[in-house]
Scaffold this active site. Sequence first.
Site, PDB file in Angstrom:
ATOM      1  N   HIS A 100      18.476  20.076 -26.638  1.00 14.80           N
ATOM      2  CA  HIS A 100      18.796  21.441 -27.080  1.00 14.80           C
ATOM      3  C   HIS A 100      17.521  22.259 -27.205  1.00 14.80           C
ATOM      4  CE1 HIS A 100      18.508  18.723 -30.546  1.00 14.80           C
ATOM      5  NE2 HIS A 100      17.933  19.721 -31.196  1.00 14.80           N
ATOM      6  N   HIS A 102      15.885  25.362 -29.121  1.00 14.22           N
ATOM      7  CA  HIS A 102      15.999  26.257 -30.274  1.00 14.22           C
ATOM      8  C   HIS A 102      15.490  27.635 -29.855  1.00 14.22           C
ATOM      9  CE1 HIS A 102      16.457  23.130 -33.553  1.00 14.22           C
ATOM     10  NE2 HIS A 102      15.902  22.370 -32.621  1.00 14.22           N
TER      11      HIS A 102
HETATM   12  P1  AMP Z   1      16.528  18.897 -33.829  1.00 14.87           P
HETATM   13  O1  AMP Z   1      15.734  18.500 -35.031  1.00 14.87           O
HETATM   14  O2  AMP Z   1      15.696  19.584 -32.787  1.00 14.87           O
HETATM   15  O3  AMP Z   1      17.343  17.746 -33.279  1.00 14.87           O
HETATM   16  O4  AMP Z   1      17.558  20.000 -34.337  1.00 14.87           O
HETATM   17  C1  AMP Z   1      18.915  19.799 -34.524  1.00 14.87           C
HETATM   18  C2  AMP Z   1      19.500  21.100 -35.023  1.00 14.87           C
HETATM   19  O5  AMP Z   1      20.914  21.025 -34.913  1.00 14.87           O
HETATM   20  C3  AMP Z   1      19.179  21.414 -36.492  1.00 14.87           C
HETATM   21  O6  AMP Z   1      18.515  22.673 -36.558  1.00 14.87           O
HETATM   22  C4  AMP Z   1      20.557  21.453 -37.149  1.00 14.87           C
HETATM   23  O7  AMP Z   1      20.656  22.421 -38.165  1.00 14.87           O
HETATM   24  C5  AMP Z   1      21.479  21.755 -35.976  1.00 14.87           C
HETATM   25  N1  AMP Z   1      22.849  21.316 -36.104  1.00 14.87           N
HETATM   26  C6  AMP Z   1      23.297  20.082 -36.431  1.00 14.87           C
HETATM   27  N2  AMP Z   1      24.646  20.039 -36.414  1.00 14.87           N
HETATM   28  C7  AMP Z   1      25.054  21.280 -36.040  1.00 14.87           C
HETATM   29  C8  AMP Z   1      26.340  21.885 -35.845  1.00 14.87           C
HETATM   30  N3  AMP Z   1      27.475  21.197 -36.022  1.00 14.87           N
HETATM   31  N4  AMP Z   1      26.393  23.188 -35.466  1.00 14.87           N
HETATM   32  C9  AMP Z   1      25.246  23.885 -35.302  1.00 14.87           C
HETATM   33  N5  AMP Z   1      24.012  23.377 -35.464  1.00 14.87           N
HETATM   34  C10 AMP Z   1      23.914  22.091 -35.833  1.00 14.87           C
END
Ligand code: AMP
Length: 114
Positions: A100, A102
């Site tokens: 993903h 950001h």
């Molecule tokens: P990372 O640390 O790069 O893996 O970031 C994962 C991101 O996913 C975090 O910023 C979380 O807040 C976000 N996240 C986790 N579950 C969900 C969800 N169901 N909907 C939207 N964002 C999510």
Amino acid sequence: MDDCIFCRIVSGDIPSDVVYRDEYVTAFRDIEPMAPAHILVVPNEHLASTDDLEERHEAAMGRLLRAASVIARQEGISDFGYRLTINTGRNANQLVPHLHLHLMGGRQFGWPPG
Ligand code: AMP
């Protein structure tokens, strides 16, 4: 992947605030935003991280970046700038094992990142 939270968001299985969708990528608002605008852009196909990228993913990865640019304009954060971040693996604190991007904007960011 049935047990991947982002795959379930892409398929519509889990509700989320989707802001963009096309044949390659889906973008939705982060549930714990770290900036006034914080959106995640993900490939529709499951890929655990950038470590799994192959040549056949180049079109989807190109679209990932282009979608971020379109969404930034849509969100009104382009003029002042924004940050694009991909966390890969443990040292980068990747928490969700579905690649993903950001997209964060609407405030000043520091550099270097922590
Ligand atoms: P990372 O640390 O790069 O893996 O970031 C994962 C991101 O996913 C975090 O910023 C979380 O807040 C976000 N996240 C986790 N579950 C969900 C969800 N169901 N909907 C939207 N964002 C999510």
